[in-house]
Design a protein around this motif. Sequence first.
Motif, mmCIF file in Angstrom:
data_model
loop_
_atom_site.group_PDB
_atom_site.id
_atom_site.type_symbol
_atom_site.label_atom_id
_atom_site.label_comp_id
_atom_site.label_asym_id
_atom_site.label_seq_id
_atom_site.Cartn_x
_atom_site.Cartn_y
_atom_site.Cartn_z
ATOM 1 N N ALA A 1 0.897 -0.843 -0.220
ATOM 2 C CA ALA A 1 -0.161 0.373 0.443
ATOM 3 C C ALA A 1 0.947 1.418 -0.089
ATOM 4 C CB ALA A 1 -1.443 0.290 1.234
ATOM 5 N N ILE A 2 0.129 2.140 -0.350
ATOM 6 C CA ILE A 2 0.798 3.553 -0.687
ATOM 7 C C ILE A 2 0.200 4.632 0.604
ATOM 8 C CG2 ILE A 2 1.671 5.483 -2.109
ATOM 9 C CD1 ILE A 2 3.454 2.486 -2.721
ATOM 10 N N ALA A 3 1.017 5.004 1.177
ATOM 11 C CA ALA A 3 0.001 5.751 2.112
ATOM 12 C C ALA A 3 0.846 6.536 2.630
ATOM 13 C CB ALA A 3 -1.130 5.115 3.226
ATOM 14 N N PRO A 4 0.613 7.990 3.135
ATOM 15 C CA PRO A 4 1.270 8.729 3.963
ATOM 16 C C PRO A 4 2.211 8.251 5.214
ATOM 17 C CG PRO A 4 -0.918 9.559 4.398
ATOM 18 C CD PRO A 4 -1.288 8.005 3.144
ATOM 19 N N TRP A 5 3.193 8.815 4.966
ATOM 20 C CA TRP A 5 4.282 7.995 6.349
ATOM 21 C C TRP A 5 3.729 8.881 7.332
ATOM 22 C CZ3 TRP A 5 7.370 5.380 8.207
ATOM 23 C CH2 TRP A 5 8.704 5.390 8.854
ATOM 24 N N ASN A 6 4.349 7.900 8.654
ATOM 25 C CA ASN A 6 4.095 8.560 9.874
ATOM 26 C C ASN A 6 4.806 7.805 10.986
ATOM 27 O OD1 ASN A 6 3.038 9.270 12.397
ATOM 28 N ND2 ASN A 6 0.351 7.801 11.803
ATOM 29 N N PRO A 7 5.955 8.921 11.381
ATOM 30 C CA PRO A 7 6.689 8.906 12.172
ATOM 31 C C PRO A 7 6.351 8.841 13.536
ATOM 32 C CG PRO A 7 6.630 11.383 11.950
ATOM 33 C CD PRO A 7 5.677 9.850 10.882
ATOM 34 N N GLY B 1 0.695 -31.398 -2.640
ATOM 35 C CA GLY B 1 1.460 -31.520 -2.093
ATOM 36 C C GLY B 1 2.452 -30.517 -1.815
ATOM 37 N N GLU B 2 2.435 -29.386 -3.093
ATOM 38 C CA GLU B 2 3.812 -27.931 -3.944
ATOM 39 C C GLU B 2 4.277 -27.027 -2.506
ATOM 40 O OE1 GLU B 2 4.481 -28.839 -8.367
ATOM 41 O OE2 GLU B 2 2.521 -29.698 -8.220
ATOM 42 N N GLU B 3 5.093 -26.046 -2.449
ATOM 43 C CA GLU B 3 4.661 -25.460 -2.214
ATOM 44 C C GLU B 3 4.676 -24.297 -3.379
ATOM 45 O OE1 GLU B 3 4.954 -24.917 0.928
ATOM 46 O OE2 GLU B 3 4.576 -26.644 1.410
ATOM 47 N N ARG B 4 3.242 -22.897 -3.387
ATOM 48 C CA ARG B 4 3.001 -22.296 -4.286
ATOM 49 C C ARG B 4 2.937 -20.927 -3.647
ATOM 50 N NH1 ARG B 4 1.869 -25.492 -8.586
ATOM 51 N NH2 ARG B 4 0.285 -27.232 -8.369
ATOM 52 N N CYS B 5 3.645 -20.000 -4.770
ATOM 53 C CA CYS B 5 3.458 -18.824 -4.426
ATOM 54 C C CYS B 5 3.232 -18.171 -5.810
ATOM 55 C CB CYS B 5 4.756 -17.897 -4.153
ATOM 56 S SG CYS B 5 5.086 -16.879 -3.365
ATOM 57 N N PHE B 6 2.245 -17.425 -5.970
ATOM 58 C CA PHE B 6 1.940 -16.088 -6.646
ATOM 59 C C PHE B 6 1.796 -14.223 -6.700
ATOM 60 C CE2 PHE B 6 -0.579 -20.567 -7.091
ATOM 61 C CZ PHE B 6 -0.386 -20.808 -8.352
ATOM 62 N N GLU B 7 3.189 -13.855 -7.503
ATOM 63 C CA GLU B 7 3.001 -12.835 -7.232
ATOM 64 C C GLU B 7 2.369 -11.944 -8.436
ATOM 65 O OE1 GLU B 7 6.734 -9.344 -6.716
ATOM 66 O OE2 GLU B 7 7.378 -11.703 -6.455
ATOM 67 N N SER B 8 1.271 -11.109 -7.542
ATOM 68 C CA SER B 8 1.222 -9.795 -9.101
ATOM 69 C C SER B 8 2.565 -9.156 -9.767
ATOM 70 C CB SER B 8 0.176 -8.916 -8.427
ATOM 71 O OG SER B 8 -0.390 -7.494 -8.889
ATOM 72 N N LEU B 9 1.614 -8.767 -11.373
ATOM 73 C CA LEU B 9 2.788 -7.797 -11.945
ATOM 74 C C LEU B 9 2.680 -6.725 -11.842
ATOM 75 C CD1 LEU B 9 2.470 -10.856 -15.281
ATOM 76 C CD2 LEU B 9 3.988 -10.641 -12.936
ATOM 77 N N GLN B 10 1.000 -6.357 -11.321
ATOM 78 C CA GLN B 10 1.143 -4.730 -11.082
ATOM 79 C C GLN B 10 2.175 -4.651 -10.187
ATOM 80 O OE1 GLN B 10 -3.386 -4.081 -11.187
ATOM 81 N NE2 GLN B 10 -3.707 -6.401 -11.147
ATOM 82 N N GLN B 11 1.958 -2.486 -10.335
ATOM 83 C CA GLN B 11 2.741 -1.780 -9.799
ATOM 84 C C GLN B 11 1.694 -0.751 -9.587
ATOM 85 O OE1 GLN B 11 5.820 -2.503 -8.805
ATOM 86 N NE2 GLN B 11 5.861 -4.637 -10.120
ATOM 87 N N LEU B 12 1.924 -0.474 -7.897
ATOM 88 C CA LEU B 12 1.572 0.651 -7.436
ATOM 89 C C LEU B 12 1.985 2.088 -7.644
ATOM 90 C CD1 LEU B 12 0.620 -0.547 -3.626
ATOM 91 C CD2 LEU B 12 -0.859 -0.395 -5.930
ATOM 92 N N CYS B 13 1.700 3.133 -7.893
ATOM 93 C CA CYS B 13 2.567 4.583 -8.613
ATOM 94 C C CYS B 13 3.318 4.492 -7.626
ATOM 95 C CB CYS B 13 1.760 5.541 -8.154
ATOM 96 S SG CYS B 13 1.367 6.117 -5.852
ATOM 97 N N SER B 14 4.409 5.384 -8.568
ATOM 98 C CA SER B 14 5.979 5.789 -7.858
ATOM 99 C C SER B 14 5.347 7.013 -6.888
ATOM 100 C CB SER B 14 6.706 6.160 -8.753
ATOM 101 O OG SER B 14 6.142 7.389 -9.577
ATOM 102 N N MET B 15 6.023 7.224 -5.501
ATOM 103 C CA MET B 15 6.373 8.411 -4.936
ATOM 104 C C MET B 15 7.323 9.556 -5.082
ATOM 105 S SD MET B 15 5.927 5.939 -1.428
ATOM 106 C CE MET B 15 7.685 5.614 -1.213
#
Length: 226
Positions: free
Chosen positions: A101-107, A212-226
């Motif tokens: 997620a892209i969100a405001p930085w909260n120190p 019984g296989e280990e599966r891991c799927f990853e999105s190809l999409q990108q959020l906006c640049s900061m």
Amino acid sequence: YYYRELEHELHVPFEEAILYQDDNIVVADKPHFLPTAPVGQYVKETLLVRLKQRLGIDHLVPLHRLDRETAGVLILSTNIATRDAYHALFRDNRISKTYEAIAPWNPAHAFPLTYSSRIELAEKFYRRQEVPGEPNAITVIDVMEQRNGLARYRLQPVTGKTHQLRVHMAALGMPILNDPYYPTEKARKGDDFSLPLQLLARTLAFTDPVTGEERCFESLQQLCSM
């Protein structure tokens, strides 16, 4: 199958992608604004109906859902005989989910942090709110990078309440960029496709209950640049 016709169904101008397919599941990369399944004013412009038409699989069924505004990895069942075995992964919390997620930085916060609260229906049925009581929603939050007053957060939901990540981020003073509902609902007329919610279901990982296989799927999409 039959779906009612809508006189004016808004076209969602983003395409889904298929990340993986076998005899039991289809793993899709859902775009922002596209509902998972038919609801309200959306029938044909949903991930489920698009994939049924594209793949010709009548008995395709989503094993879980993503908010219409959220993009990312989603798994659908293609095999009635093995469907419950995959459903059990979600029922028993044996799926590892990671969001960005892209969100405001909260120190004010030290990361990583684990945030928990009780989430229930709000007055408007399509929103959720935090209420007093025993927590039923838990999220682990960490920072991937931060600059220009924003941060890229890694979110790992331990539970799966509707709008959980959006509610928790808003409660921490870090509302997800372009969220139309949290922390308060914003006045709008329809969708602004140029301002997608900056929330992405990045990965899903699990042990396949059939192979019984280990599966891991990853999105190809990108959020906006900061």
